[in-house]
Design an enzyme around this catalytic site. Structure first.
Site, PDB file in Angstrom:
ATOM      1  N   ASP A   1       6.636 -52.254  -4.105  1.00 44.06           N
ATOM      2  CA  ASP A   1       7.622 -51.826  -4.440  1.00 44.06           C
ATOM      3  C   ASP A   1       8.214 -51.744  -5.364  1.00 44.06           C
ATOM      4  O   ASP A   1       9.076 -52.861  -5.515  1.00 44.06           O
ATOM      5  CB  ASP A   1       8.286 -50.968  -2.949  1.00 44.06           C
ATOM      6  CG  ASP A   1       8.171 -49.058  -3.194  1.00 44.06           C
ATOM      7  OD1 ASP A   1       9.034 -48.609  -4.485  1.00 44.06           O
ATOM      8  OD2 ASP A   1       9.110 -48.628  -1.841  1.00 44.06           O
TER       9      ASP A   1
ATOM     10  N   ASP B   1       6.104 -40.164  -4.871  1.00 49.09           N
ATOM     11  CA  ASP B   1       6.994 -40.106  -3.272  1.00 49.09           C
ATOM     12  C   ASP B   1       6.539 -38.804  -3.179  1.00 49.09           C
ATOM     13  O   ASP B   1       6.777 -38.030  -1.771  1.00 49.09           O
ATOM     14  CB  ASP B   1       8.314 -40.373  -3.159  1.00 49.09           C
ATOM     15  CG  ASP B   1       8.426 -41.990  -2.921  1.00 49.09           C
ATOM     16  OD1 ASP B   1       7.281 -42.278  -2.604  1.00 49.09           O
ATOM     17  OD2 ASP B   1       9.519 -41.960  -3.195  1.00 49.09           O
TER      18      ASP B   1
HETATM   19  C1  GLA Z   1       9.936 -45.910  -1.985  1.00 52.33           C
HETATM   20  C2  GLA Z   1       8.511 -45.527  -2.181  1.00 52.33           C
HETATM   21  C3  GLA Z   1       8.238 -44.886  -0.503  1.00 52.33           C
HETATM   22  C4  GLA Z   1       8.733 -45.910   0.196  1.00 52.33           C
HETATM   23  C5  GLA Z   1      10.140 -46.702   0.145  1.00 52.33           C
HETATM   24  C6  GLA Z   1      10.997 -46.925   1.154  1.00 52.33           C
HETATM   25  O1  GLA Z   1      10.258 -44.583  -2.251  1.00 52.33           O
HETATM   26  O2  GLA Z   1       7.947 -44.731  -3.016  1.00 52.33           O
HETATM   27  O3  GLA Z   1       6.607 -44.483  -0.453  1.00 52.33           O
HETATM   28  O4  GLA Z   1       7.852 -47.241   0.404  1.00 52.33           O
HETATM   29  O5  GLA Z   1      10.429 -46.606  -0.470  1.00 52.33           O
HETATM   30  O6  GLA Z   1      12.397 -47.125   1.409  1.00 52.33           O
END
Ligand code: GLA
Length: 749
Positions: free
Chosen positions: A489, A559
């Protein structure tokens, strides 16, 4: 010019040898696509690249410039384009250097259109005029060397043609053979010049967090449109992809389309410019804003790759070519990347509250519905109980996992799943041991604020010690635990992009060196741990591009997991990128995003158009839900290869206020097609439009089977490809947020 002719003559022999070889390949190849052919005409000084259904032609004009002559549908072998001839200027204001459609032009000699390269020399000179020097042809690769008219600055343009899709890879290598460093202030991989025309339409992708992948369309008018990121990363506000067609075509599968994408995960720019003679050129490379790269004597700078293709069959086919190219020629393990496993991800269920017991319970439920990979998301490391702390401290949290990760991983394996883990390697929280120890490791300007976003700062990955730390902890994690998958990420963009501690004039190298180190870590990890798969995520789809996709097996598009919003998001995504990498989770209803309630079946059908995952809190699912989920997962496995490898047709695109949308995918062997139909909201008793399938074999017989919802009762059980494509299928959909899906399977009966 005499000098030029001499060099050209010496290159002729190589070109002839190559031609003979390529003729032999063409006769030998049958099932395989004919190899790309690159020819050089030593009389006209014209290069011609033929690959798949396309031809690309460039020539050396009387000024020694490289000039685009043709880019489009394949020409007959007997067609010969005449020698390149520079365009006339327009009065004393626009000189031929600006009006001539050049492949690669330095800023100098009175150039006013977008340059491919701009440099400043130590002595103050900023003029750079590049001319042809020599070239080589090697199989599917053409390299052309250019040089400044007086200084030892060489630029090698590399072209590589993909035999299957006709997509060209272009990049440039800039070599400093002077005796002093100079600074590159702007650098592109190259420029694509379109045939002269005034009715062009540009498509591009825009977005933001939780609303990525909007397809924009606009007419190309005189002036410039700049698609860009100044964020240090790809970004979701613009994605480095473009497609241009004639404004007269509206069908997905008709008309000529020129398209391209940049393989770079740092700040980038693609400039689409219609010049004073109404010529359209598209220049792509690093973002010029705040850019500066010091090139020392004997050093060579290689640009990112700018990919470009052409389809004569509309934007739908342009997307299919990109998908095919990505799967067969770009992703790790191409041409046979593994099919995506059905994953479970803990994020929406448990957020930071992960522990051994909770994850074990979820894993048991996930396994019971057919999940193949269990991924524990954020929260497992350091003091990571909220997003305020812990990033940078990559040890297993002893309170949550007193016996380390092994018991959970063993449990996951015993349930016949493999195990994946979330990491965010390039970031640090102020509240972390790492930051307390190495506050100087973040991007910063001394004495200035360290702007935080999501309470975190960006580590300067360009620094060798930071690179070593990041590689070291990841390597250790993978050595010590049986991990099959990393979700990588990246939850913020840059601020204060300083690199204190090195020479002032080299500090902007961070824009390049950071990304190179990011790629090199991914490459080295893959090499040391060849069975580990990696997902690129950046708070959703903020780091999806053809650069990172060479090192990662899948991406997280958004997301936003609302299954209805996802129809729009996934539609936009597939203009540029393949469903083979497009992860799509089924999450809880009502969704956290819009508080919209959607049936479990609808949520599954939305996600089954990509690479299926489950991101819900399975503890809340009833036995009926779990049973339904089990059926849908099994169904997905039976269409997975078609969805992830097949040819995608957008039969009805989900526009912002549309009432319906339909996609269809046909498997590579043509034996199976799968269609998903969604009714967003019905109005005034109008029936659902009849679905006319595409891409089937007219004379083969296909049997239809609805696996969710229903097709009209008078639908035949089986019929010819012609019937399904021209008569079509009616589905019975009424109400709001309804969906149906069916397969067509070839049968010999
Ligand atoms: C980001 C990702 C999510 C999750 C969060 C965790 O927003 O896109 O899918 O993994 O971080 O903190």
């Amino acid at each position: 010019m005499n000098e030029l002719r001499k060099t050209l003559r010496s290159s002729l022999l190589g070109a002839v040898t190559f031609l003979c070889a390529s003729v032999a390949w063409i006769t030998a190849a049958s099932a395989q696509p004919a190899p790309a052919a690159i020819q050089f005409d030593a009389v006209t000084h014209v290069f011609r690249i033929d690959a798949a259904e396309n031809t690309y032609v460039l020539g050396i004009n009387e000024n020694g410039q490289l000039q685009t002559l043709y880019w489009g549908k394949r020409l007959a072998a007997s067609d010969h384009l005449g020698a390149a001839k520079a365009m006339p200027g327009v009065s004393s204001f626009d000189l031929p250097v600006s009006t001539t459609p050049q492949e690669y032009v330095g800023w100098g000699g009175g150039l006013f259109v977008e340059p491919d390269l701009k440099v400043t020399f130590k002595d103050g000179n900023r003029d750079l005029v590049l001319k042809y020097v020599s070239h080589t042809v090697e199989a599917d690769k053409l390299s052309i060397v250019m040089k400044d008219i007086s200084r030892e600055v060489y630029v090698t343009l590399d072209y590589r043609a993909d035999a299957e899709t006709g997509i060209l890879r272009r990049s440039a290598r800039i070599s400093n053979r002077t005796d002093a460093p100079f600074t590159i202030e702007q650098v592109a991989a190259g420029t694509w010049n379109l045939p002269r025309g005034t009715d062009y339409r540009l498509r591009y992708l825009t977005g933001r967090w939780a609303a990525e992948w909007n397809v924009q369309e606009q007419l190309i008018r005189p002036g410039k449109t700049v698609l860009e990121s100044r964020r240090g990363t790809t970004g979701s506000q613009n994605n480095p992809w473009f497609a241009i067609d004639h404004n007269t075509t509206s069908d997905q599968d008709e008309g000529g389309v020129w398209f391209g994408a940049l393989g770079w995960s740092g700040s980038w720019q693609i400039t689409i410019e219609q010049d004073m003679l109404q010529q359209v050129r598209v220049t792509g490379g690093s973002n010029a804003f705040d850019f500066g790269y010091v090139l020392k004597p004997e050093e060579t700078f290689t640009t990112p790759t700018f990919y470009g293709g052409y389809s004569d069959h509309g934007i739908g086919d342009a997307s299919r070519l990109m998908h095919r190219f990505e799967v067969d020629s770009l992703l790790p393990q191409h041409p046979t990347p593994k099919l995506r496993r059905v994953i479970y991800n803990s994020w929406e269920a448990t957020a930071f509250n992960v522990d051994e017991a909770g994850q074990t319970a979820l894993a048991e439920k996930a396994a019971s519905i057919g999940v193949e990979r269990f991924v524990m998301d954020d929260g497992w490391f350091g003091q990571r109980n909220t997003d305020h702390a812990g990033l940078g401290d990559w040890y297993v949290n002893p309170q949550k996992f007193p016996n380390g990760l092994k018991p959970l991983i063993d449990k996951v394996h015993s349930l016949n799943m493999d195990f994946g883990l979330w990491v965010e390697p390039e970031m640090v929280n102020a509240d972390s041991d790492l930051y307390r120890k190495h506050p100087d490791w973040v991007l910063n300007f001394p004495g200035r604020p360290h702007t935080e976003a999501r309470n975190q700062m960006v580590l300067n990955l360009a620094r060798p010690d930071v690179r070593a730390y990041v590689f070291g902890f990841l390597d250790k994690l993978l050595n010590e635990n049986d991990i099959a998958f990393l979700k990588w990420d990246y939850n913020r963009n840059w601020s204060e992009p300083g690199w204190p501690g090195i020479a002032h004039d080299a500090q902007k190298d961070v824009y390049v060196d950071f990304i190179r180190n990011f790629y090199s870590i991914l490459a080295e990890l893959r090499q040391k741990h060849p069975n580990v798969e990696i997902e690129s995520c950046s708070g959703g789809g903020g780091r999806v591009d053809l650069g990172v996709m060479q090192y990662t097996d899948e991406v997280w598009p958004s997301d936003n997991t609302d299954a209805f919003d996802r129809l729009l998001i996934q539609n936009g995504f597939t203009y540029a990128y393949t469903p083979a990498v497009m992860m799509a989770w089924v999450t809880d209803s009502p969704t956290w995003v819009n508080q919209r309630s959607l049936s479990l079946e609808y949520r599954f059908l939305s996600s089954m158009q990509g690479s299926l995952g489950i991101g819900a809190n399975l503890n809340k699912w009833s036995p009926t839900d779990l049973e339904k989920a089990k059926q849908m997962v099994a169904q997905y496995k039976s269409i997975r290869e078609t969805v992830q490898r097949g040819a995608l047709y957008r039969l009805i695109t989900p526009d912002r206020d549309s009432e319906q949308s339909v996609t269809e995918t046909v498997s590579r062997d043509g034996k199976q097609a799968v269609a998903f139909a969604f009714l967003h909201s019905s109005r005034e008793l109008y029936p659902f439009p009849r679905i006319l399938l595409r891409g089937l074999d007219e004379s083969s017989i296909y049997r239809i089977r609805a696996f969710a919802g229903e097709v009209a009762t008078d639908t035949p059980v089986q019929a010819s490809g012609s019937y399904w494509m021209h008569h079509g299928v009616d589905v019975e959909l009424r109400g709001d947020f309804q969906a149906t899906a069916f397969t067509l399977t070839q049968t010999n009966e």
